[in-house]
Design a protein around this motif. Structure first.
Motif, mmCIF file in Angstrom:
data_model
loop_
_atom_site.group_PDB
_atom_site.id
_atom_site.type_symbol
_atom_site.label_atom_id
_atom_site.label_comp_id
_atom_site.label_asym_id
_atom_site.label_seq_id
_atom_site.Cartn_x
_atom_site.Cartn_y
_atom_site.Cartn_z
ATOM 1 N N PHE A 173 75.025 20.695 9.506
ATOM 2 C CA PHE A 173 74.019 21.190 10.441
ATOM 3 C C PHE A 173 72.839 21.680 9.611
ATOM 4 N N CYS A 174 71.627 21.256 9.981
ATOM 5 C CA CYS A 174 70.439 21.667 9.230
ATOM 6 C C CYS A 174 69.885 22.950 9.829
ATOM 7 N N ARG A 175 69.803 23.990 8.995
ATOM 8 C CA ARG A 175 69.312 25.277 9.489
ATOM 9 C C ARG A 175 67.799 25.401 9.321
ATOM 10 N N THR A 176 67.295 25.087 8.121
ATOM 11 C CA THR A 176 65.847 25.111 7.887
ATOM 12 C C THR A 176 65.466 23.958 6.974
ATOM 13 N N GLY A 177 64.206 23.548 7.071
ATOM 14 C CA GLY A 177 63.712 22.466 6.221
ATOM 15 C C GLY A 177 64.155 21.108 6.731
ATOM 16 N N TRP A 178 64.157 20.142 5.854
ATOM 17 C CA TRP A 178 64.594 18.795 6.223
ATOM 18 C C TRP A 178 65.233 18.109 5.029
ATOM 19 N N VAL A 179 66.035 17.112 5.339
ATOM 20 C CA VAL A 179 66.681 16.313 4.290
ATOM 21 C C VAL A 179 66.704 14.862 4.756
ATOM 22 N N ARG A 180 66.415 13.949 3.821
ATOM 23 C CA ARG A 180 66.421 12.519 4.156
ATOM 24 C C ARG A 180 67.762 11.917 3.753
ATOM 25 N N LEU A 181 68.418 11.289 4.726
ATOM 26 C CA LEU A 181 69.773 10.777 4.541
ATOM 27 C C LEU A 181 69.843 9.313 4.941
ATOM 28 N N VAL A 182 70.844 8.625 4.427
ATOM 29 C CA VAL A 182 71.101 7.259 4.880
ATOM 30 C C VAL A 182 72.608 7.044 4.948
ATOM 31 N N TYR A 183 73.047 6.380 6.025
ATOM 32 C CA TYR A 183 74.472 6.160 6.283
ATOM 33 C C TYR A 183 74.751 4.680 6.509
ATOM 34 N N GLU A 184 75.934 4.289 6.094
ATOM 35 C CA GLU A 184 76.412 2.912 6.236
ATOM 36 C C GLU A 184 76.362 2.459 7.703
ATOM 37 N N ASP A 185 75.701 1.343 7.939
ATOM 38 C CA ASP A 185 75.636 0.700 9.260
ATOM 39 C C ASP A 185 74.930 1.543 10.327
ATOM 40 N N GLN A 186 74.123 2.525 9.888
ATOM 41 C CA GLN A 186 73.461 3.392 10.857
ATOM 42 C C GLN A 186 71.933 3.282 10.764
ATOM 43 N N GLY A 187 71.454 2.166 10.202
ATOM 44 C CA GLY A 187 70.018 1.938 10.184
ATOM 45 C C GLY A 187 69.344 2.524 8.957
ATOM 46 N N PRO A 188 67.997 2.541 8.985
ATOM 47 C CA PRO A 188 67.236 3.002 7.818
ATOM 48 C C PRO A 188 67.385 4.514 7.610
ATOM 49 N N PRO A 189 66.981 5.011 6.440
ATOM 50 C CA PRO A 189 67.044 6.455 6.184
ATOM 51 C C PRO A 189 66.303 7.235 7.266
ATOM 52 N N PHE A 190 66.758 8.438 7.533
ATOM 53 C CA PHE A 190 66.123 9.272 8.554
ATOM 54 C C PHE A 190 66.074 10.718 8.071
ATOM 55 N N LEU A 191 65.227 11.494 8.748
ATOM 56 C CA LEU A 191 65.118 12.917 8.425
ATOM 57 C C LEU A 191 66.025 13.721 9.333
ATOM 58 N N MET A 192 66.852 14.562 8.739
ATOM 59 C CA MET A 192 67.578 15.564 9.523
ATOM 60 C C MET A 192 66.774 16.851 9.395
ATOM 61 N N GLN A 193 66.332 17.363 10.550
ATOM 62 C CA GLN A 193 65.459 18.533 10.540
ATOM 63 C C GLN A 193 66.172 19.743 11.118
ATOM 64 N N ALA A 194 65.519 20.893 11.018
ATOM 65 C CA ALA A 194 66.132 22.139 11.486
ATOM 66 C C ALA A 194 66.658 21.968 12.904
ATOM 67 N N SER A 232 79.818 1.961 -5.940
ATOM 68 C CA SER A 232 78.688 1.278 -6.575
ATOM 69 C C SER A 232 78.527 -0.138 -6.044
ATOM 70 N N THR A 233 79.476 -0.591 -5.181
ATOM 71 C CA THR A 233 79.399 -1.966 -4.674
ATOM 72 C C THR A 233 78.498 -2.075 -3.448
ATOM 73 N N LEU A 234 78.164 -0.938 -2.853
ATOM 74 C CA LEU A 234 77.416 -0.967 -1.593
ATOM 75 C C LEU A 234 76.004 -0.416 -1.805
ATOM 76 N N THR A 235 75.027 -1.091 -1.209
ATOM 77 C CA THR A 235 73.647 -0.606 -1.238
ATOM 78 C C THR A 235 73.289 -0.126 0.159
ATOM 79 N N LEU A 236 72.632 1.014 0.211
ATOM 80 C CA LEU A 236 72.199 1.553 1.509
ATOM 81 C C LEU A 236 70.680 1.520 1.585
ATOM 82 N N PRO A 237 70.095 1.237 2.759
ATOM 83 C CA PRO A 237 70.797 0.956 4.011
ATOM 84 C C PRO A 237 71.464 -0.419 4.010
ATOM 85 N N THR A 238 72.527 -0.566 4.806
ATOM 86 C CA THR A 238 73.190 -1.856 4.985
ATOM 87 C C THR A 238 72.374 -2.679 5.977
#
Ligand SMILES: [Fe+2]
Length: 359
Positions: A173-194, A232-238
């Motif tokens: 859970f993001c409390r403050t600020g933001w972080v850019r994340l990327v997950y397998e099979d979930q599309g391009p990187p996104f920002l998780m914000q407060a 190391s075999t997987l590149t994200l985003p998929t």
């Protein structure tokens, strides 16, 4: 990390001393499925190289040093072992046959009332990669749960790599600020914000790319100690988008606070925005943000859940549970089943993250 081709390294071998060259080759080849790759000199062999299962062994007759200990990861160790999971090669090397896929071990719950105050700017421990950690459940309920308040004071790129965790449950859970994340099979990187959160289903590959300065997240996981593996075999985003993909009976969830709808909480006079965790985990866990809507206290009650956790995101309240405690932003409380508790003096701006198992 230095690229292997830059170093011009083309392979690796483990050197093992070996008095009984012929018998040892036979053991690794016939018993364990290694292949003989080299043997020399032909007239009186002194060195042999056997390779298999991603491992190369250089057996040297008259070599020095310990005979070593090898772990072989097997789908069915007992089928390989035939009467013992620890074998000894003729040269003395011990070969341990272990399960390749170990189930997640969840320690038995040691219930307890745990209150963790923020205490100004203290109580942070240095973690890896410049991150600061606050343990919100010291003792960890017997090792069953961990809840961490994590802060990254200086923002920028995060030196992370594609990895996954063997867990029963894990959310951030993001409390403050933001972080850019990327997950397998979930599309391009996104920002998780407060106010946003994600459910990381078991073994989903992911990577943390970048964060703002002053990022703070609350991370909860079961069990407290779990294994993390690099991939190391997987590149994200998929390339494929598959948001409904099943990972160990759960699916990935991204809850965006700005798009959330508020609805009545289970206590009259309060409302909540549910993260959808219950549906994504098929009932294993629930997570929601709760705030007053008219009421300033909750009735004294008990619960019968495995896990009941609150983190104060904003505002103040009192907690009646084994005494009366003032709650302020950053405080966290874990309440065991059967212990009566109530919230009182809830400020209008009170905002609580509630996490429960089951949902
Ligand atoms: Fe992770």
């Amino acid at each position: 990390m230095i690229a292997a081709d830059k170093l011009r390294i083309t392979g690796a071998e483990v050197v093992l001393p070996c008095a009984e060259l012929e018998a040892t080759i036979g053991f690794f080849r016939d018993r364990l499925g290694f292949e003989l790759e080299a043997i020399f000199p032909a007239d009186a062999p002194a060195v042999a190289v056997v390779a298999g299962h991603g491992l190369r062994l250089r057996l040297e007759r008259g070599g020095e040093g310990p005979a070593g200990h090898i772990r072989l990861l097997c789908r069915e160790p007992d089928a390989v072992a035939q009467g013992g999971r620890m074998l000894t090669a003729p040269n003395g090397t011990r070969v341990e046959l272990v399960e390749a896929e170990t189930p997640v071990v969840v320690p038995p719950l040691k219930p307890g009332f745990v209150l963790s105050h923020m205490e100004g700017d203290g109580g942070w421990d240095k973690g890896r990669a410049g991150m600061l950690y606050r343990d919100l459940i010291p003792g960890r309920l017997g090792g069953r749960f961990i809840a961490s308040h994590i802060r990254i004071p200086s923002g920028g790129p995060v030196p992370d790599y594609v990895h996954f965790h063997k867990v029963r449950f894990q959310m951030i859970f993001c409390r403050t600020g933001w972080v850019r994340l990327v997950y397998e099979d979930q599309g391009p990187p996104f920002l998780m914000q407060a106010g946003d959160c994600v459910l990381q289903p078991p073994e989903i590959r992911h990577r943390v790319l970048e964060s703002s300065a002053g990022l703070e997240v609350i991370e909860l996981a079961c069990p407290a100690v779990h294994e993390t593996f690099a991939d190391s075999t997987l590149t994200l985003p998929t390339p494929h988008l598959n948001p409904r993909r099943d990972f160990g009976g759960q699916r990935f969830l991204r809850h965006v606070a700005a798009q959330a709808r508020w609805q009545p909480w289970r206590v009259l006079g309060f409302e909540c925005r549910d993260t959808g965790m219950g549906e994504a985990t098929r009932g294993l866990a629930g997570a929601r943000v709760v705030r007053p809507k008219g009421a300033s206290e909750t009735p004294r009650e008990t619960h019968d859940r495995e896990f009941q956790f609150f983190f104060v995101l904003d505002g103040t309240a009192t907690l009646a549970c084994e005494g009366t405690h003032a709650l302020a932003p950053g405080d966290a409380v874990t309440i065991p089943a059967g212990l009566p508790y109530a919230l009182g003096a809830c400020a209008d701006n009170l905002s609580l993250l509630e996490v429960t198992l089951p949902a």
